[in-house]
Write a protein that holds these residues in place. Sequence first.
Motif, PDB file in Angstrom:
ATOM      1  N   VAL A  54       0.856  -1.174   0.000  1.00  0.00           N
ATOM      2  CA  VAL A  54       0.000   0.000   0.000  1.00  0.00           C
ATOM      3  C   VAL A  54       0.897   1.230   0.000  1.00  0.00           C
ATOM      4  O   VAL A  54       1.720   1.405   0.906  1.00  0.00           O
ATOM      5  CB  VAL A  54      -0.934   0.046   1.227  1.00  0.00           C
ATOM      6  N   ALA A  55       0.762   2.072  -1.026  1.00  0.00           N
ATOM      7  CA  ALA A  55       1.546   3.301  -1.127  1.00  0.00           C
ATOM      8  C   ALA A  55       0.608   4.494  -1.104  1.00  0.00           C
ATOM      9  O   ALA A  55      -0.411   4.503  -1.797  1.00  0.00           O
ATOM     10  CB  ALA A  55       2.365   3.313  -2.406  1.00  0.00           C
ATOM     11  N   LYS A  56       0.950   5.483  -0.274  1.00  0.00           N
ATOM     12  CA  LYS A  56       0.165   6.713  -0.211  1.00  0.00           C
ATOM     13  C   LYS A  56       1.074   7.885  -0.569  1.00  0.00           C
ATOM     14  O   LYS A  56       2.159   8.030  -0.011  1.00  0.00           O
ATOM     15  CB  LYS A  56      -0.453   6.891   1.176  1.00  0.00           C
ATOM     16  N   ILE A  57       0.598   8.705  -1.508  1.00  0.00           N
ATOM     17  CA  ILE A  57       1.411   9.776  -2.066  1.00  0.00           C
ATOM     18  C   ILE A  57       0.605  11.064  -2.044  1.00  0.00           C
ATOM     19  O   ILE A  57      -0.566  11.077  -2.451  1.00  0.00           O
ATOM     20  CB  ILE A  57       1.833   9.441  -3.513  1.00  0.00           C
ATOM     21  N   MET A  58       1.227  12.155  -1.590  1.00  0.00           N
ATOM     22  CA  MET A  58       0.514  13.438  -1.521  1.00  0.00           C
ATOM     23  C   MET A  58       1.014  14.393  -2.599  1.00  0.00           C
ATOM     24  O   MET A  58       2.121  14.264  -3.132  1.00  0.00           O
ATOM     25  CB  MET A  58       0.635  14.076  -0.138  1.00  0.00           C
ATOM     26  N   HIS A  68       3.458   0.604   2.914  1.00  0.00           N
ATOM     27  CA  HIS A  68       3.248  -0.594   3.726  1.00  0.00           C
ATOM     28  C   HIS A  68       3.578  -1.833   2.902  1.00  0.00           C
ATOM     29  O   HIS A  68       3.083  -1.991   1.785  1.00  0.00           O
ATOM     30  CB  HIS A  68       1.793  -0.670   4.190  1.00  0.00           C
ATOM     31  N   VAL A  69       4.406  -2.715   3.467  1.00  0.00           N
ATOM     32  CA  VAL A  69       4.745  -3.972   2.784  1.00  0.00           C
ATOM     33  C   VAL A  69       4.758  -5.100   3.816  1.00  0.00           C
ATOM     34  O   VAL A  69       5.081  -4.889   4.983  1.00  0.00           O
ATOM     35  CB  VAL A  69       6.100  -3.884   2.058  1.00  0.00           C
ATOM     36  N   PRO A  70       4.419  -6.320   3.375  1.00  0.00           N
ATOM     37  CA  PRO A  70       4.388  -7.452   4.315  1.00  0.00           C
ATOM     38  C   PRO A  70       5.773  -8.006   4.590  1.00  0.00           C
ATOM     39  O   PRO A  70       6.683  -7.910   3.768  1.00  0.00           O
ATOM     40  CB  PRO A  70       3.524  -8.480   3.588  1.00  0.00           C
ATOM     41  N   SER A  72       7.993 -11.601   6.185  1.00  0.00           N
ATOM     42  CA  SER A  72       7.997 -13.017   5.818  1.00  0.00           C
ATOM     43  C   SER A  72       6.844 -13.793   6.444  1.00  0.00           C
ATOM     44  O   SER A  72       6.528 -14.897   5.998  1.00  0.00           O
ATOM     45  CB  SER A  72       9.335 -13.663   6.216  1.00  0.00           C
ATOM     46  N   ASP A  73       6.193 -13.218   7.469  1.00  0.00           N
ATOM     47  CA  ASP A  73       5.021 -13.844   8.081  1.00  0.00           C
ATOM     48  C   ASP A  73       3.718 -13.243   7.590  1.00  0.00           C
ATOM     49  O   ASP A  73       2.645 -13.575   8.097  1.00  0.00           O
ATOM     50  CB  ASP A  73       5.093 -13.709   9.609  1.00  0.00           C
ATOM     51  N   GLY A  74       3.825 -12.314   6.638  1.00  0.00           N
ATOM     52  CA  GLY A  74       2.634 -11.671   6.108  1.00  0.00           C
ATOM     53  C   GLY A  74       2.189 -10.453   6.886  1.00  0.00           C
ATOM     54  O   GLY A  74       1.159  -9.856   6.557  1.00  0.00           O
ATOM     55  N   LYS A  75       2.936 -10.075   7.924  1.00  0.00           N
ATOM     56  CA  LYS A  75       2.582  -8.913   8.726  1.00  0.00           C
ATOM     57  C   LYS A  75       3.060  -7.639   8.043  1.00  0.00           C
ATOM     58  O   LYS A  75       4.230  -7.511   7.689  1.00  0.00           O
ATOM     59  CB  LYS A  75       3.199  -9.020  10.122  1.00  0.00           C
ATOM     60  N   SER A  76       2.158  -6.682   7.887  1.00  0.00           N
ATOM     61  CA  SER A  76       2.469  -5.457   7.162  1.00  0.00           C
ATOM     62  C   SER A  76       3.010  -4.378   8.090  1.00  0.00           C
ATOM     63  O   SER A  76       2.624  -4.289   9.259  1.00  0.00           O
ATOM     64  CB  SER A  76       1.223  -4.935   6.444  1.00  0.00           C
ATOM     65  N   ALA A  77       3.920  -3.570   7.580  1.00  0.00           N
ATOM     66  CA  ALA A  77       4.440  -2.414   8.316  1.00  0.00           C
ATOM     67  C   ALA A  77       4.752  -1.302   7.327  1.00  0.00           C
ATOM     68  O   ALA A  77       5.097  -1.548   6.161  1.00  0.00           O
ATOM     69  CB  ALA A  77       5.690  -2.789   9.108  1.00  0.00           C
ATOM     70  N   ASP A  78       4.626  -0.074   7.793  1.00  0.00           N
ATOM     71  CA  ASP A  78       5.005   1.105   7.023  1.00  0.00           C
ATOM     72  C   ASP A  78       6.520   1.253   7.133  1.00  0.00           C
ATOM     73  O   ASP A  78       7.051   1.402   8.239  1.00  0.00           O
ATOM     74  CB  ASP A  78       4.289   2.331   7.596  1.00  0.00           C
ATOM     75  N   VAL A  79       7.225   1.223   6.008  1.00  0.00           N
ATOM     76  CA  VAL A  79       8.684   1.145   6.045  1.00  0.00           C
ATOM     77  C   VAL A  79       9.381   2.458   5.683  1.00  0.00           C
ATOM     78  O   VAL A  79      10.596   2.482   5.514  1.00  0.00           O
ATOM     79  CB  VAL A  79       9.207   0.017   5.125  1.00  0.00           C
ATOM     80  N   ILE A  80       8.614   3.560   5.575  1.00  0.00           N
ATOM     81  CA  ILE A  80       9.250   4.846   5.288  1.00  0.00           C
ATOM     82  C   ILE A  80       8.838   5.898   6.314  1.00  0.00           C
ATOM     83  O   ILE A  80       7.779   5.815   6.935  1.00  0.00           O
ATOM     84  CB  ILE A  80       8.931   5.357   3.871  1.00  0.00           C
ATOM     85  N   ASN A 375      11.375  -2.605  -5.663  1.00  0.00           N
ATOM     86  CA  ASN A 375      10.763  -3.933  -5.675  1.00  0.00           C
ATOM     87  C   ASN A 375      10.925  -4.578  -4.290  1.00  0.00           C
ATOM     88  O   ASN A 375      12.045  -4.816  -3.843  1.00  0.00           O
ATOM     89  CB  ASN A 375      11.419  -4.803  -6.746  1.00  0.00           C
ATOM     90  N   PHE A 376       9.805  -4.846  -3.622  1.00  0.00           N
ATOM     91  CA  PHE A 376       9.833  -5.370  -2.261  1.00  0.00           C
ATOM     92  C   PHE A 376       9.565  -6.870  -2.252  1.00  0.00           C
ATOM     93  O   PHE A 376       8.752  -7.388  -3.005  1.00  0.00           O
ATOM     94  CB  PHE A 376       8.790  -4.668  -1.398  1.00  0.00           C
ATOM     95  N   GLY A 377      10.279  -7.570  -1.372  1.00  0.00           N
ATOM     96  CA  GLY A 377      10.082  -8.991  -1.203  1.00  0.00           C
ATOM     97  C   GLY A 377      10.132  -9.366   0.258  1.00  0.00           C
ATOM     98  O   GLY A 377      10.241  -8.522   1.152  1.00  0.00           O
TER      99      GLY A 377
END
Length: 378
Positions: A54-58, A68-70, A72-80, A375-377
């Motif tokens: 999920v990307a939010k841009i203003m 937001h990216v998941p 390895s357990d599928g848990k999402s976090a905002d990484v910026i 590219n997120f993995g």
Amino acid sequence: MKRILLLTFACLCLAAPGISSADTPAKPTAEDFGKTADGTPVELYTLKSSKGLVAKIMTRGATLVQLHVPDSDGKSADVIFGFDDVAGYESEDNQYFGCTTGRVCNRIAKGKFSLDGKDYTLAINNEPNHLHGGVERSLDKVVWKAKPFANEKGTGVTFSYTSPDGEEGYPGNLDVTVRFFVPTDANRVSITYTAKTDKATPVNLTNHAYFNLGGAGSETVLNHKLMLNAPQYTPVDDTLIPTGEIKDVEGTVLDFRKPTRIGKGIEELTDTAALGYDHNFVLAEIPEGKSMRMAARLVDPDSGRTLTISTDQPGIQFYSGNFLMGQTGKDGKTYPHRSAVCLETQHYPDSINQPKFPSTVLKPGEEFKSTTVLNFGN
């Protein structure tokens, strides 16, 4: 009977995979993100993939606000890094979080350059140099126009802005666009920049996101592992302006050609002007027949999240958050010293004053175009 058969065939075509309009996602819609101090409304757009990104841009600064990216357990976090409202981005706590940076990102020595026989003077906002396009009307501080779109591959937003001749001291009316695109089936963000001018002018555009793959607000980024596809770097003086040399990274703490823990050699740089990593790396050549190459790969061993960056630019600035000061950002989280990295794809710093560096001069009739892919993995 013939008419019935035609109608039946048309219905089948509409229902077929790749043909149905239902396969095209809806265009992103604008959300209210508040107003700037001068009362200009700011919009926020959300792009999503089916894989969890999920990307939010203003519109202020064509800025990535959330990503937001998941894990390895599928848990999402905002990484910026970022803020909950426009006021945060207009505060002194904002260190170019997530913004589009320019007209010229990075530094220009002493805020001066000459072009076509004319001398230009820019703001000194990183003593004694010019940094990231200026003070009041650099690209990160203006409100862009937004045009959302969708196609069968995903959704995106194209931001546009015309920087008038003389704005922040730069020559030429510069028409700039920044296109963010998220494909439906991948955790990937593509950022494409274009620019045209009616007078020769330097252009060097990048995104200034601060990444912590453990989640923004995590204590440190020093345990992340980084690989840079860069055999060389551009040495700098004690004001962080390139000397004009290009040197090999081999045998130095700047050698990230293999995955290396960021904290491994950083203390060797604490007493330098950069106070850590804040260096432009010269990327390997783009392979023949390709338009881009992999520039960097960042890995958080704890969460399993990875970020691979590809670009067509000749350099990448690796900055290890040396000037983060514990300011409060989104959701009340703090951003401690060295708790994020910036990986800014770019032309080399001060290229306008360095004849041996790849040129950043854009001329009338030409188009600046560049693409960077995140590219997120996991």
